[in-house]
Scaffold this active site. Sequence first.
Site, mmCIF file in Angstrom:
data_model
loop_
_atom_site.group_PDB
_atom_site.id
_atom_site.type_symbol
_atom_site.label_atom_id
_atom_site.label_comp_id
_atom_site.label_asym_id
_atom_site.label_seq_id
_atom_site.Cartn_x
_atom_site.Cartn_y
_atom_site.Cartn_z
ATOM 1 N N ASP A 176 -1.551 -6.601 -0.407
ATOM 2 C CA ASP A 176 -1.129 -5.443 0.865
ATOM 3 C C ASP A 176 -2.754 -5.043 1.814
ATOM 4 O OD1 ASP A 176 0.478 -4.882 2.952
ATOM 5 O OD2 ASP A 176 1.040 -3.081 2.254
ATOM 6 N N GLU A 187 -0.679 -5.470 8.710
ATOM 7 C CA GLU A 187 -0.701 -4.741 10.337
ATOM 8 C C GLU A 187 -0.644 -4.984 11.167
ATOM 9 O OE1 GLU A 187 0.245 -0.548 9.242
ATOM 10 O OE2 GLU A 187 1.448 -0.650 6.824
ATOM 11 N N GLU A 194 9.097 -3.883 10.232
ATOM 12 C CA GLU A 194 9.946 -2.758 9.862
ATOM 13 C C GLU A 194 10.076 -1.828 10.872
ATOM 14 O OE1 GLU A 194 6.569 -0.486 7.095
ATOM 15 O OE2 GLU A 194 7.611 1.033 6.767
ATOM 16 N N LYS A 243 -1.189 -9.183 2.917
ATOM 17 C CA LYS A 243 -0.096 -9.049 4.691
ATOM 18 C C LYS A 243 -1.152 -7.929 5.557
ATOM 19 C CE LYS A 243 3.294 -5.620 4.063
ATOM 20 N NZ LYS A 243 2.748 -4.462 4.496
ATOM 21 N N ASP A 301 0.806 -1.293 -0.054
ATOM 22 C CA ASP A 301 -0.005 -0.136 0.267
ATOM 23 C C ASP A 301 0.773 0.782 0.733
ATOM 24 O OD1 ASP A 301 0.740 -0.320 2.592
ATOM 25 O OD2 ASP A 301 -1.321 0.169 3.597
ATOM 26 N N SER A 302 2.221 1.415 0.170
ATOM 27 C CA SER A 302 3.137 2.048 -0.040
ATOM 28 C C SER A 302 3.009 2.572 -1.792
ATOM 29 C CB SER A 302 5.089 1.697 -0.318
ATOM 30 O OG SER A 302 4.878 0.807 -0.934
HETATM 31 O O1 KIV Z 1 3.237 -0.882 1.879
HETATM 32 C C1 KIV Z 1 5.008 -1.192 2.028
HETATM 33 O O2 KIV Z 1 5.310 -1.432 0.572
HETATM 34 C C2 KIV Z 1 4.859 -1.886 2.734
HETATM 35 C C3 KIV Z 1 6.819 -3.154 2.922
HETATM 36 C C4 KIV Z 1 7.143 -1.327 2.650
HETATM 37 C C5 KIV Z 1 7.463 -3.857 3.804
HETATM 38 O O3 KIV Z 1 4.640 -2.211 3.824
#
Ligand code: KIV
Length: 302
Positions: A85, A117, A184, A115, A46-47
């Site tokens: 994500d 968090e 992280e 994934k 989600d970056s």
């Molecule tokens: O969203 C993302 O790119 C991430 C990574 C930096 C682990 O969660």
Amino acid sequence: MKDKVTIHTLKRLKQSGQKICMVTAYDATFARILDEGGADVLLVGDSLGMVIQGQDSTLPVTMDQMVYHSAAVSRGAKRAHVVGDMPFMSYQVSPQEAVRNAGRLVSEGNVGSVKLEGGAEFADTVRAIVRASIPVMGHLGLTPQSVHKMGGYVVQGRDEDAARRMLDDALALEAAGAYAMVLEGVPLELARTITQSLKIPTIGIGAGKHCDGQVLVCYDLLGMNPDFKPKFVKRFANLHGNITEAANTFFDEVRAGTFPDEDHSFKATKGIRLVTPTPVVPDAEVAVEGAEKVGGIYGAPV
Ligand code: KIV
């Protein structure tokens, strides 16, 4: 083609002491390049809210956007395992909603796992998603979706209490069925302790060398943004410089009238003579026998 990487491959890599290589990707072209470059895992992070959309945080990213980018990355990945994500508010409300949204990433985005968090407070959510046969990667430490709670993007687990809580969180997520865990923004000593305490692999970003694998945002490792240089990022290329130089050369040649030259232009078929002004009609190109092939558009191979 080498064998597709699965969550079982990643577990075997940890057991044999081989490092796992993960990198973010957001589109099919980057996915294809990074896959061919040897990535074990492609994370549709989600970056993308920050590096693709130019937002200040990952919080505005939506499920529809994650599905869209996941599907694109999945089309480009042949060997790598693709992780999607779960964006902010796609799994926090209830385990049921989390399962439904994780399911969308798998069925519409074609990812191999998701994934999310957070720590022990999400153990039931992880359990529910895994029960639906969707593998889950955890994410502890500096969790960007909690930027307001953390008071900024700051390293986590620096004192003894916080470190103990993070280790407990890691053990709770593993017990709930997570198959791997991103660490992280964590002190390297704590990342080593967590890595040694878990049977599942840890993948670090700003968490030192003792993790079972490493991940970076592809735009960071490729040097796309000269203004972003946190301590944990190493630039392995200077694409900002390369792109600027290529674009400048293109603009110079256009302005000088030297591009396109004959090598990059088409010639009319012998005998064509336009006797009357022809109205401009889009797509008026007619296939003429023996005509030159135009090729793919926008870089697509034909
Ligand atoms: O969203 C993302 O790119 C991430 C990574 C930096 C682990 O969660």
